[in-house]
Write a protein that holds these residues in place. Structure first.
Motif, PDB file in Angstrom:
ATOM      1  N   ILE A   1       0.847  -1.200   0.000  1.00 39.77           N
ATOM      2  CA  ILE A   1       0.000   0.000   0.000  1.00 39.77           C
ATOM      3  C   ILE A   1       0.884   1.252   0.000  1.00 39.77           C
ATOM      4  O   ILE A   1       0.630   2.216  -0.729  1.00 39.77           O
ATOM      5  CB  ILE A   1      -0.941   0.005   1.229  1.00 39.77           C
TER       6      ILE A   1
ATOM      7  N   GLN B   1       3.821   1.499  -1.238  1.00 39.57           N
ATOM      8  CA  GLN B   1       4.403   1.669  -2.584  1.00 39.57           C
ATOM      9  C   GLN B   1       3.417   2.366  -3.509  1.00 39.57           C
ATOM     10  O   GLN B   1       3.797   3.205  -4.319  1.00 39.57           O
ATOM     11  CB  GLN B   1       4.754   0.300  -3.210  1.00 39.57           C
ATOM     12  N   GLN B   2       2.129   1.985  -3.366  1.00 43.91           N
ATOM     13  CA  GLN B   2       1.123   2.594  -4.251  1.00 43.91           C
ATOM     14  C   GLN B   2       0.971   4.082  -3.952  1.00 43.91           C
ATOM     15  O   GLN B   2       0.861   4.900  -4.860  1.00 43.91           O
ATOM     16  CB  GLN B   2      -0.216   1.876  -4.111  1.00 43.91           C
TER      17      GLN B   2
ATOM     18  N   GLN C   1       4.032   5.807  -5.434  1.00 50.37           N
ATOM     19  CA  GLN C   1       3.989   5.938  -6.894  1.00 50.37           C
ATOM     20  C   GLN C   1       3.190   7.166  -7.281  1.00 50.37           C
ATOM     21  O   GLN C   1       3.570   7.942  -8.144  1.00 50.37           O
ATOM     22  CB  GLN C   1       3.342   4.699  -7.531  1.00 50.37           C
ATOM     23  N   ARG C   2       2.059   7.356  -6.592  1.00 50.78           N
ATOM     24  CA  ARG C   2       1.192   8.499  -6.880  1.00 50.78           C
ATOM     25  C   ARG C   2       1.891   9.797  -6.458  1.00 50.78           C
ATOM     26  O   ARG C   2       1.931  10.770  -7.187  1.00 50.78           O
ATOM     27  CB  ARG C   2      -0.126   8.242  -6.149  1.00 50.78           C
TER      28      ARG C   2
ATOM     29  N   GLU D   1       1.930   7.749 -11.716  1.00 54.50           N
ATOM     30  CA  GLU D   1       0.710   6.983 -12.009  1.00 54.50           C
ATOM     31  C   GLU D   1      -0.193   7.808 -12.892  1.00 54.50           C
ATOM     32  O   GLU D   1      -0.054   9.020 -12.985  1.00 54.50           O
ATOM     33  CB  GLU D   1      -0.001   6.655 -10.704  1.00 54.50           C
TER      34      GLU D   1
END
Ligand SMILES: Cc1cc2nc3c(=O)[nH]c(=O)nc-3n(C[C@H](O)[C@H](O)[C@H](O)COP(=O)(O)OP(=O)(O)OC[C@H]3O[C@@H](n4cnc5c(N)ncnc54)[C@H](O)[C@@H]3O)c2cc1C
Length: 418
Positions: free
Chosen positions: A391, A393-394, A397-398, A403
């Motif tokens: 989570i 990492q997500q 990324q944003r 993304e």
């Protein structure tokens, strides 16, 4: 140039980026702004109080335009960690570059470094002209429909561009004179910004505490000599407007003391502060970014709370996506001010901007609440996120801007990709 292909109103970071990205095509581009970005010999010895945290996507754009090396030669500061915590409880999330497989999470860059380097590039482009003038008025679109707008500049000159760009910031005259509708709400908050020296080095970690009066960020900057572990940070302290006014009137010693206490002395005492500046915070989002022959980019289209440091990162993406759509249309021989071309830009950017604005608004409300069950829930939530690498990492990324529907300029890779 009285009939340029593109007239850009505003030479801030968004307007300059668009001009540089379009300059590779055989388009005549005119940029107007009453203020040219100051050159390094005009910079005071202190740091610029306006600093932006630039994402990887923004770095890619600036690299591919060919200005990143000049920026690093002046001064940029990579940050390799982020530490975010809740003043009311034990909630804490930490991000590290190493655990994410990257060398850095982003860069802190003084705004004057970015505008100067973009402006220097633009001055080398034969097809781009800069005039130190303001937009006075947008006159009737005499031909109606998709035809060009007539623009009156502050020297009385009338310009009829094929495409008019509003890159004139949060108080955009282009937006207001053309009647673009906006959703606006004042936060009742202001942000104090300045540069401070702390007792302990920041070790290149960006830190932010969420207080119920608003977030306070310490953003790591490089020492001027670059010879030791830096203790210099740029701060963004969001407060209720009444508190901000009171704090602006404190003398330096009292300001440093209150700032250190609000930051829970995470870097020891605050031992010095430069001149302070205060900005009222509002969120504003244009319902539409385009009309036939006109497009808004950057803060003219949207302003967002600085808590996530995303404002100009969204603006760079606006400029890169709009440039991509214009260049594709131009290559195919389509008119660049065509509504269908501009609507594609709007479709690609509006959803992304709206998502970021909504997430930031949610954060602001969640951390602005003093309702005990919500305080407990957010502390538990932070602890949960901090334990779950996937989570995190997500989220990263944003936050790094990697993304969504990225234009070629923002993607990692070779310059030749663009
Ligand atoms: C306290 C604070 C901290 C922030 N921190 C961050 C951060 O960490 N990261 C981040 O991404 N963003 C951050 N932001 C947001 C960021 O600063 C803005 O998003 C960004 O500066 C907007 O750039 P722009 O080019 O769209 O507009 P601006 O920088 O406002 O530029 C607009 C230009 O238009 C010109 N202009 C205005 N009117 C006219 C006219 N009539 N005619 C001609 N020219 C005109 C102006 O002179 C100006 O040069 C922060 C904002 C604040 C308030």
């Amino acid at each position: 140039m009285t009939q340029p292909d593109v007239l850009i109103i505003g030479a801030g970071m968004a307007g300059l980026t668009l001009a540089c990205a379009l300059a590779e095509a055989d388009l005549q581009i005119l940029v107007v702004d009453p203020h040219a970005p100051p050159a390094p010999e005009q910079w005071p010895a202190t740091f610029d109080p306006r600093v932006s945290a630039l994402t990887h996507a923004s770095e890619n754009i600036l690299r591919k335009l060919g200005v990143w090396d000049a920026m690093t030669a002046h001064r940029v500061a990579a940050f390799t960690g982020m530490d975010v915590w809740d003043a009311n409880g034990t909630g804490n999330i930490q991000f590290g570059a190493e655990e994410s497989g990257v060398t850095h999470l982003g860069h802190l860059v003084e705004n004057r470094v970015t505008t100067h380097c973009l402006f220097a590039l633009l001055q080398q482009c034969a097809n781009v002209e800069f005039r130190k003038l303001a937009l006075a008025r947008i006159l009737e679109n005499e031909n109606g429909g998709d035809a060009a707008w007539k623009v009156l500049l502050s020297d009385g000159c009338e310009i009829v561009p094929t495409l008019l760009i509003g890159a004139d910031g949060a108080q955009s005259k282009v937006r207001d004179q053309l009647g673009f509708r906006c959703r606006t709400w004042a936060y009742g908050q202001s942000a104090i910004v300045t540069t401070v020296t702390t007792e302990q080095p920041h070790d290149n970690v960006a830190r932010q505490i969420f207080r119920d009066t608003g977030p306070l960020a310490f953003l790591p900057l490089r020492e001027l000599t670059n010879s030791k572990r830096s203790c210099i940070s740029s701060i963004v302290w969001s407060l209720t407007s009444a508190d901000a006014q009171r704090i602006m009137t404190l003398d330096d010693a009292a300001f440093c003391q209150q700032l250190g206490a609000a930051f829970e002395q995470r870097l020891g005492k605050v031992i010095a502060a430069d001149k302070r500046f205060c900005f009222p915070l509002t969120q504003n989002h244009a319902v539409d970014y385009v009309l036939p022959g006109v497009a808004l980019i950057g803060d003219a289209a949207h302003t967002i709370h600085p808590l996530a440091g995303q404002g100009i990162n969204l603006g760079f993406l606006d400029a890169a996506v709009l440039a991509e759509e214009i260049l594709h249309a131009h290559e195919k021989g389509l008119p660049i001010g065509d509504f269908s071309v501009l609507r594609r830009y709007q479709r690609r950017r509006k959803a992304d901007n709206l998502l970021m604005m909504s997430v930031m608004e949610g954060f602001k409300r969640l951390f602005g609440t003093s309702i005990p069950p919500l305080q407990v829930a957010r502390n538990l939530g932070m602890a949960f996120f901090n334990r779950h690498t996937l989570i995190k990492q997500q989220i990263l990324q944003r936050a790094m801007g990697l993304e969504g529907d990225l234009p070629a300029l923002a993607q990692p890779g070779l310059i030749a990709d663009f």
